[in-house]
Motif scaffolding. Structure first.
Motif, PDB file in Angstrom:
ATOM      1  N   ALA A  13     -12.956   5.246   6.251  1.00  0.00           N
ATOM      2  CA  ALA A  13     -13.332   6.524   5.657  1.00  0.00           C
ATOM      3  C   ALA A  13     -12.103   7.378   5.354  1.00  0.00           C
ATOM      4  O   ALA A  13     -12.050   8.562   5.674  1.00  0.00           O
ATOM      5  N   LEU A  14     -11.089   6.766   4.797  1.00  0.00           N
ATOM      6  CA  LEU A  14      -9.885   7.492   4.385  1.00  0.00           C
ATOM      7  C   LEU A  14      -9.793   7.434   2.863  1.00  0.00           C
ATOM      8  O   LEU A  14     -10.355   6.533   2.248  1.00  0.00           O
ATOM      9  N   PRO A  15      -9.073   8.365   2.254  1.00  0.00           N
ATOM     10  CA  PRO A  15      -8.829   8.242   0.817  1.00  0.00           C
ATOM     11  C   PRO A  15      -8.024   6.960   0.527  1.00  0.00           C
ATOM     12  O   PRO A  15      -7.108   6.623   1.274  1.00  0.00           O
ATOM     13  N   VAL A  16      -8.398   6.292  -0.566  1.00  0.00           N
ATOM     14  CA  VAL A  16      -7.754   5.013  -0.887  1.00  0.00           C
ATOM     15  C   VAL A  16      -6.256   5.193  -1.068  1.00  0.00           C
ATOM     16  O   VAL A  16      -5.453   4.354  -0.652  1.00  0.00           O
ATOM     17  N   LEU A  17      -5.894   6.336  -1.682  1.00  0.00           N
ATOM     18  CA  LEU A  17      -4.483   6.556  -1.995  1.00  0.00           C
ATOM     19  C   LEU A  17      -3.627   6.536  -0.729  1.00  0.00           C
ATOM     20  O   LEU A  17      -2.529   5.990  -0.715  1.00  0.00           O
ATOM     21  N   TRP A  18      -4.137   7.133   0.354  1.00  0.00           N
ATOM     22  CA  TRP A  18      -3.396   7.156   1.615  1.00  0.00           C
ATOM     23  C   TRP A  18      -3.124   5.738   2.082  1.00  0.00           C
ATOM     24  O   TRP A  18      -2.007   5.396   2.490  1.00  0.00           O
ATOM     25  N   VAL A  19      -4.176   4.922   2.063  1.00  0.00           N
ATOM     26  CA  VAL A  19      -4.028   3.555   2.560  1.00  0.00           C
ATOM     27  C   VAL A  19      -3.019   2.803   1.708  1.00  0.00           C
ATOM     28  O   VAL A  19      -2.142   2.112   2.227  1.00  0.00           O
ATOM     29  N   ARG A  20      -3.133   2.988   0.369  1.00  0.00           N
ATOM     30  CA  ARG A  20      -2.195   2.287  -0.517  1.00  0.00           C
ATOM     31  C   ARG A  20      -0.770   2.757  -0.238  1.00  0.00           C
ATOM     32  O   ARG A  20       0.156   1.948  -0.150  1.00  0.00           O
ATOM     33  N   ALA A  21      -0.626   4.087  -0.065  1.00  0.00           N
ATOM     34  CA  ALA A  21       0.700   4.631   0.200  1.00  0.00           C
ATOM     35  C   ALA A  21       1.254   4.059   1.501  1.00  0.00           C
ATOM     36  O   ALA A  21       2.435   3.696   1.583  1.00  0.00           O
ATOM     37  N   ALA A  22       0.379   3.954   2.507  1.00  0.00           N
ATOM     38  CA  ALA A  22       0.825   3.410   3.795  1.00  0.00           C
ATOM     39  C   ALA A  22       1.332   1.983   3.628  1.00  0.00           C
ATOM     40  O   ALA A  22       2.368   1.611   4.184  1.00  0.00           O
ATOM     41  N   PHE A  23       0.608   1.195   2.836  1.00  0.00           N
ATOM     42  CA  PHE A  23       1.044  -0.175   2.595  1.00  0.00           C
ATOM     43  C   PHE A  23       2.404  -0.203   1.908  1.00  0.00           C
ATOM     44  O   PHE A  23       3.286  -0.973   2.283  1.00  0.00           O
ATOM     45  N   VAL A  24       2.583   0.673   0.900  1.00  0.00           N
ATOM     46  CA  VAL A  24       3.842   0.672   0.160  1.00  0.00           C
ATOM     47  C   VAL A  24       4.993   1.091   1.064  1.00  0.00           C
ATOM     48  O   VAL A  24       6.053   0.450   1.090  1.00  0.00           O
ATOM     49  N   VAL A  25       4.747   2.156   1.867  1.00  0.00           N
ATOM     50  CA  VAL A  25       5.817   2.649   2.732  1.00  0.00           C
ATOM     51  C   VAL A  25       6.221   1.580   3.745  1.00  0.00           C
ATOM     52  O   VAL A  25       7.403   1.267   3.919  1.00  0.00           O
ATOM     53  N   THR A  26       5.208   0.971   4.396  1.00  0.00           N
ATOM     54  CA  THR A  26       5.538  -0.046   5.397  1.00  0.00           C
ATOM     55  C   THR A  26       6.124  -1.288   4.745  1.00  0.00           C
ATOM     56  O   THR A  26       6.922  -1.990   5.355  1.00  0.00           O
ATOM     57  N   ALA A  27       5.755  -1.545   3.495  1.00  0.00           N
ATOM     58  CA  ALA A  27       6.346  -2.681   2.789  1.00  0.00           C
ATOM     59  C   ALA A  27       7.832  -2.446   2.571  1.00  0.00           C
ATOM     60  O   ALA A  27       8.660  -3.353   2.707  1.00  0.00           O
ATOM     61  N   ALA A  28       8.175  -1.190   2.271  1.00  0.00           N
ATOM     62  CA  ALA A  28       9.580  -0.859   2.074  1.00  0.00           C
ATOM     63  C   ALA A  28      10.355  -0.953   3.385  1.00  0.00           C
ATOM     64  O   ALA A  28      11.548  -1.233   3.399  1.00  0.00           O
ATOM     65  N   LEU A  29       9.664  -0.724   4.499  1.00  0.00           N
ATOM     66  CA  LEU A  29      10.323  -0.802   5.802  1.00  0.00           C
ATOM     67  C   LEU A  29      10.315  -2.243   6.321  1.00  0.00           C
ATOM     68  O   LEU A  29       9.568  -2.599   7.231  1.00  0.00           O
ATOM     69  N   GLY A  30      11.075  -3.059   5.685  1.00  0.00           N
ATOM     70  CA  GLY A  30      11.231  -4.412   6.200  1.00  0.00           C
ATOM     71  C   GLY A  30      10.069  -5.352   5.937  1.00  0.00           C
ATOM     72  O   GLY A  30       9.949  -6.386   6.569  1.00  0.00           O
ATOM     73  N   GLY A  31       9.169  -4.973   5.026  1.00  0.00           N
ATOM     74  CA  GLY A  31       8.149  -5.925   4.600  1.00  0.00           C
ATOM     75  C   GLY A  31       6.945  -6.045   5.509  1.00  0.00           C
ATOM     76  O   GLY A  31       6.112  -6.930   5.314  1.00  0.00           O
ATOM     77  N   VAL A  32       6.828  -5.162   6.522  1.00  0.00           N
ATOM     78  CA  VAL A  32       5.671  -5.240   7.419  1.00  0.00           C
ATOM     79  C   VAL A  32       4.378  -5.076   6.633  1.00  0.00           C
ATOM     80  O   VAL A  32       3.407  -5.802   6.840  1.00  0.00           O
TER      81      VAL A  32
END
Lengths: 422, 219
Positions: free
Chosen positions: A32-51
């Protein structure tokens, strides 16, 4: 929404309108979160070493595709298959945030490369990832088309390409080319050109050999599956339709033939059969007594059959039919019965609103009406079964009626905070 | 009601010939039926050729459904003055809300009586909205509980208290003039509220509606 049934909420990938694999959308819906937040979280963590990438890929593999197809009723599914309902359309606006995020991700990739200078390993990995994502995406599309497919046939080509179309071929081709390119790039950077060529050729040959060995086996498996699946689907559908038609429609038709001289009875039979078929085909509304709305629909159905009136039930919100709430359903039954017996009209409107604090039911007709002050003694139903019953259970009932304009009974019952069913 | 000078012109779109004939005979001379159509292509052509005031539009239609007819006519600029009234046997919330969002000015079920249908057609021809009790129920459900949540967004995401009251009375089976009397407002004001609810339903792309739809697995 309180889930009346005790089923577990499971996360699923949203394969209806996925941007990559539908993982973010599915996860956002689940949490129940906005999709954009989840996508942003994925992008940010992807930038941090690919997690983020690893996490995304893992979820893509593990989460099932959403099973939304099963939820429609037979009539709606049939209309969808026959192209009589609009398909889903994708709005350009939906892609906007994702494109922005992708641009950010690309920037992050360049940044990491500039800072760490890990180009030799880094770029091939990125390219290979994109290739794998494309192939997986195509697998999703093919799976979706298999679900929607009514012929029940599966063959290896369709298992890969679905129903075809340039998008499918492009995805598969681009995916394979990207993976090969990544492979070539990797060997090229770490060795010489000829070594890269040899390694690529070796890789290709391995894939080819593997395909030759495993191919026939996969093909036979697919054929068996196809036959079995098609047979099962056909049998189930035939059984469902036959059972339903036999049980209800045929019986009604027989009754109508026997009673063709009895106009009101035929109308009542037709009405009852219509309600039944409509609910089965389109609405998928239950009339078991598990929730307030379904109990009211059951009351309406029974009284329609018993008195030959038409009862229109509209409900907003719903909750489990716990014991204290039975009073309001019983009072509503009494009110509708009163209309059927005394109002001299064939039409009753029942409206129920279930909020977190109370249940309100309104029973309205446009019949002869009466003067509530001068209720005759034989109108025992109103005083005792409705007003008295509601008062005993801590609620209230109000009867408003004007001679010649009809009657409205308003029932109000507060919900006790026994145990929260949320 | 009888003082309308010219009869409203109507095109009937439904894939069941029997039903079209039935509607035609029920409507009688109360309206002028200009044409009938059985699928999306025929319907689009009929709207372009006859420019009716109102199109009676079946929700389920070969070629993509009633919403597709509205989308194409709108896209091609056919007869922009034409208004659409959805007529359906399907009570699925998805179809009802979907058709309204596709641009129809109202929704009635196929069991509606002849006189009621005529008055619904006139209402739509006048640019008003037609809400059956069931549609009003769906609307209330869709916008339910949006008061706190939608505080972040614009007005499109919620119904005003007045609009909610009007919807509630419609859901209870009140006719427009009974709603007006109950709330001590004029019929014109009731119609304004209805149109505004319709507009919100069509324009709100939004949170509450989306959540409502996804709760019902409509998205």
């Amino acid at each position: 929404m309180s889930s009346a049934r005790g089923d577990v909420r499971r996360a699923a990938r949203d394969t209806q309108e996925p941007l990559i694999g539908g993982v973010a959308a599915g996860l956002a819906h689940h949490l129940a979160l906005p999709v954009l937040w989840v996508r942003a979280a994925f992008v940010v963590t992807a930038a941090l070493g690919g997690v983020g990438i690893a996490f995304y890929a893992g979820l893509w593999m593990v989460l099932p595709a959403d099973p939304q197809f099963d939820s429609a009723t037979p009539g709606l599914e049939s209309a969808t298959r026959g192209g009589r309902r609009p398909g889903r359309s994708r709005r350009l606006g939906d892609a906007g945030p994702a494109i922005a995020l992708a641009a950010l991700a690309f920037g992050a990739v360049l940044f990491v490369q500039a800072v760490l200078g890990r180009g030799a390993v880094f770029w091939p990995v990125v390219i290979a990832l994109v290739g794998v994502a494309l192939l997986w995406r195509q697998a999703d599309e093919a799976q979706r088309e298999r679900w929607l497919d009514t012929t029940g046939r599966i063959d290896p080509v369709r298992a890969v390409f679905g129903r075809g179309g340039w998008a499918s071929y492009a995805r598969v081709a681009a995916g394979i080319i990207l993976i090969l390119a990544a492979f070539a790039l990797f060997t090229l950077r770490s060795g010489s050109l000829s070594m890269a060529r040899d390694a690529t050729a070796a890789g290709l040959l391995t894939v080819l050999g593997f395909g030759i060995v495993v191919g026939p086996w996969v093909y036979r498996l697919a054929t068996d599956l196809t036959a079995e699946r098609a047979e099962r689907v056909r049998t189930q559908e035939r059984a469902d339709v036959a059972a339903h038609l036999h049980d209800s429609v045929l019986q009604t038709l027989a009754l109508i033939q026997k009673n063709f001289h009895d106009g009101p009875l035929v109308a009542r039979l037709a009405r009852s059969q219509e309600r039944d078929l409509r609910a089965w085909l389109y609405a998928g509304e239950s009339t078991d007594e598990r929730t307030v709305a379904s109990a009211l629909r059951l009351v309406a159905a029974e009284l329609e059959d018993a008195h030959g009136v038409s009862v229109e039930v509209v409900t907003v919100g719903d909750c489990d039919l716990v014991e204290p709430l039975r009073a309001v359903v019983a009072a509503a039954r009494e009110a509708v019965t009163n209309v059927a017996k005394h109002a001299g009209t064939g039409q009753v409107d029942v409206y129920a609103e279930v909020s977190t604090t109370a249940v309100d039911v309104f029973v309205r007709d446009r019949g002869v009406g009466f003067d509530p002050e001068a209720t005759p003694a034989d109108r025992y139903g109103i005083r005792d079964s409705i007003v008295g019953r509601m008062a005993r259970h801590g609620g209230s009932a109000e009867v408003r009626s004007t001679a010649g304009e009809g009657t409205e009974v308003r029932l109000h019952l507060p919900r006790q905070e026994d145990k929260d069913d949320g | 009601m009888a003082e309308r000078p010219a009869a409203v012109s109507v095109v009937i779109v439904d894939d069941h010939a029997l039903f079209r004939t039935g509607v035609r005979s029920e409507l009688g001379d109360a309206v002028e039926v200009r044409a009938e159509a059985a699928d999306v292509d025929e319907a689009v052509a009929a709207v372009a050729a006859h420019r009716p005031d109102v199109v009676l539009l079946d929700v389920h239609l070969p070629g993509g459904g009633g919403a597709e007819v509205m989308r194409r006519c709108h896209h091609l600029g056919h007869s922009p003055e034409t208004r659409y009234l959805a007529l359906s046997v399907s009570d699925a919330a998805e179809d009802v809300i979907g058709t309204i969002r596709g641009g129809s000015r109202g929704y009635v079920t196929k069991t509606i009586s002849g006189p009621d249908l005529v008055s619904a057609i006139r209402r739509v021809a006048d640019g008003d909205a037609v809400f059956s009790p069931r549609l009003a129920g769906f609307v209330l459900d869709a916008f339910a509980g949006s008061i706190e949540v939608a505080a972040v967004d614009e007005d499109l995401d919620r119904l005003t208290e007045r609009e909610r009251e009007v919807m509630r009375l419609i859901a209870r089976g009140y006719a427009y003039k009974e709603v007006a009397r109950e709330l001590f407002i004029s019929i014109k004001t009731v119609e304004t509220h209805m149109s505004s609810v319709l507009r919100k339903l069509q324009l709100s792309s939004r949170h509450e509606l989306t959540r409502w739809a996804s709760d019902r697995r409509l998205l």
